[in-house]
Scaffold this motif. Sequence first.
Motif, short mmCIF file in Angstrom:
data_model
loop_
_atom_site.label_atom_id
_atom_site.label_comp_id
_atom_site.label_asym_id
_atom_site.label_seq_id
_atom_site.Cartn_x
_atom_site.Cartn_y
_atom_site.Cartn_z
N GLN A 1 -18.33 -38.42 -15.73
CA GLN A 1 -19.77 -38.36 -15.45
C GLN A 1 -20.06 -37.45 -14.28
OE1 GLN A 1 -20.84 -42.46 -14.97
NE2 GLN A 1 -21.44 -42.72 -17.12
N LEU A 2 -19.19 -37.60 -13.30
CA LEU A 2 -19.36 -36.79 -12.09
C LEU A 2 -19.38 -35.33 -12.47
CD1 LEU A 2 -19.42 -36.43 -8.96
CD2 LEU A 2 -16.91 -36.42 -9.05
N PHE A 3 -18.42 -34.94 -13.30
CA PHE A 3 -18.34 -33.53 -13.64
C PHE A 3 -19.57 -33.08 -14.41
CE2 PHE A 3 -13.63 -32.18 -13.32
CZ PHE A 3 -13.48 -32.88 -12.13
N GLU A 4 -20.03 -33.92 -15.26
CA GLU A 4 -21.26 -33.57 -15.99
C GLU A 4 -22.43 -33.43 -15.03
OE1 GLU A 4 -20.47 -35.87 -20.19
OE2 GLU A 4 -22.54 -35.59 -19.48
N GLU A 5 -22.51 -34.44 -14.19
CA GLU A 5 -23.57 -34.40 -13.21
C GLU A 5 -23.48 -33.13 -12.38
OE1 GLU A 5 -25.84 -36.77 -13.32
OE2 GLU A 5 -27.06 -35.92 -11.71
N THR A 6 -22.30 -32.80 -12.00
CA THR A 6 -22.07 -31.59 -11.20
C THR A 6 -22.57 -30.37 -11.95
OG1 THR A 6 -20.08 -32.62 -10.31
CG2 THR A 6 -20.36 -30.25 -9.96
N ALA A 7 -22.21 -30.30 -13.22
CA ALA A 7 -22.64 -29.14 -14.00
C ALA A 7 -24.16 -29.06 -14.04
CB ALA A 7 -22.08 -29.25 -15.42
N GLY A 8 -24.77 -30.20 -14.33
CA GLY A 8 -26.22 -30.20 -14.38
C GLY A 8 -26.84 -29.81 -13.04
N TYR A 9 -26.22 -30.39 -12.02
CA TYR A 9 -26.73 -30.10 -10.67
C TYR A 9 -26.63 -28.62 -10.37
CZ TYR A 9 -27.51 -30.67 -5.67
OH TYR A 9 -28.02 -30.59 -4.41
N ILE A 10 -25.51 -28.06 -10.73
CA ILE A 10 -25.34 -26.63 -10.46
C ILE A 10 -26.38 -25.82 -11.21
CG2 ILE A 10 -23.85 -24.65 -10.93
CD1 ILE A 10 -21.46 -26.47 -10.21
#
Lengths: 376, 93
Positions: free
Chosen positions: A83-92
């Motif tokens: 989830q973190l990585f997804e969130e990170t991608a979205g955030y970026i």
Amino acid sequence: MEEETTMGVHDLVQSSKGAMNQKLCSSTKRKILRFQKRKTHCVKDSLCCDDEVDEEDDKLGVERRIVALQRLVPGGESLEIDQLFEETAGYILALQGQVDIMAEETVVVEERGIEIERENEDEKIKVLMDEIEGLKQNETEHEQDKKALEAISTRASQLEIEVSRLQHDFISSASENEDLGKELKQIKVKFEEMEIRIESLEKEKAKIEKEKGDYLDKVVEISARVDEKEDEIARLKCVIKEKEAENAVLKESGAKMAEIEDKYNEVKKQWEELKQEKLVNGNGNGFGTDAVVENGENEKVGFKGLKGFKWPVALASTGTVAIAAVAVYVIYARRSILKEDESIGAAAWKWKSDVVACLDNLSHRDFCIRVNADFD
Amino acid sequence: MSSRRSRSRQSAGSSRISDDQINDLVSKLQQLLPELRNRSSDKVSSARVLQETCNYIRNLHREVDDLSERLSVLLETTETSSAQAAIIRSLLM
């Protein structure tokens, strides 16, 4: 937002410096711009320097980095790794979008600013051009004013020259005035002197006229007297003439008298003789010398009377007869005087006085004086 | 959520999710990163990718800050239309 991790020290230092300050290290700025505009390149320097850190033990490094990521991504600490990585991608992606939008907006705003600046500048240019126009007009006005002022200044200099000339004239005329004033004073003084002299001269003249008047009066008097005297002289001349005539007459009569005198002397002698005869005859009345004296006197008197009498005509004609008559008279007269026959004596004396009165015309006094002188 | 944190750390250490999954996710992340996009996943380690991700996020943060500052300055000095200014300001806040 920017947390201090051990990773990317260089990068962190750079970012912490300029988070709020626009004056970021210009290299970072430029890099950011390149990021958004080209979207091709990343910040090589900042990312590449982390290669050294990557040499750590993989698992540990990964774990550590995951922790860091969690911290960066909002809400990442409660997420699992996937989830973190997804969130990170979205955030970026979200961040990238934001950055793009903001970059575009910045450009727009900047361009708008430039536009406004240009507008302002155009307005300013307009205003300045109007000012220039105004100034040009002012300049032309000033030119006119300047010309007017020049004309005024030339006129002023001319007037100054005139003024100085007039001052000069004024000074010279003032000095002339002074001289004239002095002359006037002198003349006044002389005038006063003259007046005084005139006064005194007038007084003298009055005096002299008075004297003249006196003299004239005197002259009149004197001329009157002269006239009188002349009259007198004339009269006296007449008198003298008369006298001279009388003298002449008297001389004649004198001559005649001289004759008579001689004859009288003769008669006297005769009388003396007669008298002595008488005396001798005894007619001695005792008269003696007195009688002689009286006789002498009476003779004198009688002779006077005789001499006073106008004989010349009678004597001339009668000659000795007359003498005789005279002698007789004399004797008679004497006798009458000597004798007591006073009436005869008086008559004789009266006759004698008549004779005397008749002789008055021949100024008998003179004659008497003469006679007296003869007999003295 | 400290317990979750510790758990996530522990899970990160014991890896509830498989390493392959992790690798897969990491490779996906790698695509996002502009620098590492063109390189093969074999060459780049996960640590590297994660590092780059962190860095990238930090850079993006910085960019946003910079741009927001610039915009605020520009908006102060320029006379933009009120609508435009409102939109921009709302984005900044």
